[in-house]
Design a protein around this motif. Structure first.
Motif, mmCIF file in Angstrom:
data_model
loop_
_atom_site.group_PDB
_atom_site.id
_atom_site.type_symbol
_atom_site.label_atom_id
_atom_site.label_comp_id
_atom_site.label_asym_id
_atom_site.label_seq_id
_atom_site.Cartn_x
_atom_site.Cartn_y
_atom_site.Cartn_z
ATOM 1 N N MET A 22 -0.751 14.677 -24.301
ATOM 2 C CA MET A 22 0.023 15.282 -23.201
ATOM 3 C C MET A 22 0.546 14.206 -22.253
ATOM 4 N N ARG A 23 -0.243 13.161 -21.992
ATOM 5 C CA ARG A 23 0.221 12.067 -21.135
ATOM 6 C C ARG A 23 1.359 11.301 -21.805
ATOM 7 N N LEU A 24 1.274 11.110 -23.121
ATOM 8 C CA LEU A 24 2.359 10.443 -23.847
ATOM 9 C C LEU A 24 3.651 11.257 -23.785
ATOM 10 N N VAL A 25 3.529 12.572 -23.918
ATOM 11 C CA VAL A 25 4.701 13.445 -23.812
ATOM 12 C C VAL A 25 5.278 13.365 -22.401
ATOM 13 N N ALA A 26 4.418 13.475 -21.396
ATOM 14 C CA ALA A 26 4.874 13.436 -20.000
ATOM 15 C C ALA A 26 5.564 12.110 -19.669
ATOM 16 N N ALA A 27 5.102 11.028 -20.283
ATOM 17 C CA ALA A 27 5.695 9.712 -20.043
ATOM 18 C C ALA A 27 6.955 9.477 -20.874
ATOM 19 N N GLY A 28 7.288 10.426 -21.764
ATOM 20 C CA GLY A 28 8.471 10.281 -22.603
ATOM 21 C C GLY A 28 8.270 9.339 -23.777
ATOM 22 N N GLU A 29 7.013 8.993 -24.088
ATOM 23 C CA GLU A 29 6.756 8.092 -25.212
ATOM 24 C C GLU A 29 6.759 8.804 -26.550
ATOM 25 N N ALA A 71 -4.770 3.271 -24.430
ATOM 26 C CA ALA A 71 -3.422 3.069 -24.985
ATOM 27 C C ALA A 71 -2.388 4.027 -24.405
ATOM 28 N N THR A 72 -2.843 4.986 -23.605
ATOM 29 C CA THR A 72 -1.906 5.973 -23.077
ATOM 30 C C THR A 72 -1.739 5.807 -21.581
ATOM 31 N N PRO A 73 -0.582 6.244 -21.068
ATOM 32 C CA PRO A 73 -0.342 6.139 -19.636
ATOM 33 C C PRO A 73 -1.366 6.950 -18.843
ATOM 34 N N THR A 74 -1.666 6.487 -17.668
ATOM 35 C CA THR A 74 -2.603 7.231 -16.824
ATOM 36 C C THR A 74 -1.890 8.413 -16.182
#
Length: 130
Positions: A74-81, A125-128
């Motif tokens: 979910m953090r990767l999606v929110a960050a657009g990665e 490895a994922t955005p905070t």
């Protein structure tokens, strides 16, 4: 094919681009009763794929690890990665739209570690969350 180490480091994550490559990597994971992990080229972007069914019925991923993996996705999606159509378990994981091969390998290796009980590399490895 050599068996993949568990967890698999980023530089050894297989590129399963194309039906033949995908099938070979998937069948290897099944024969070794290991979690399937691979990356695929999708035009200019990459996809990370994981499947825990190949590890057999004795392999389980506990709820805390599943929760950590879903949160990371979910953090990767929110960050657009990764794209919003990412699929985050509990059995299959698919992360579409990763910008480059190195990042796809990093995420795949971190996800593989998580699916073997160590979510820390995936968390790192994922955005905070903000």
């Amino acid at each position: 094919m050599e068996p993949l180490p568990i967890p698999c480091p980023a530089h050894l994550v297989p590129d399963a681009t194309g039906v033949g490559s995908f099938n070979a990597v998937y069948q290897q994971a099944q024969s070794q009763q290991a979690v399937f992990i691979a990356i695929e080229s999708q035009g200019p972007r990459w996809t990370v794929k994981a499947d825990t069914l190949t590890a057999g019925p004795g392999h389980t991923v506990d709820d805390a690890v599943n929760d950590a993996a879903r949160d990371a996705v979910m953090r990767l999606v929110a960050a657009g990665e990764v794209r919003s159509d990412a699929y985050a378990g509990p059995v299959y994981y698919v992360l579409h739209g990763v910008n480059d091969e190195d990042r796809a390998r990093e995420l795949a290796a971190a996800l593989h570690a998580a699916l073997y009980g160590n979510p820390e590399p995936l968390i790192q490895a994922t955005p905070t969350a903000h």
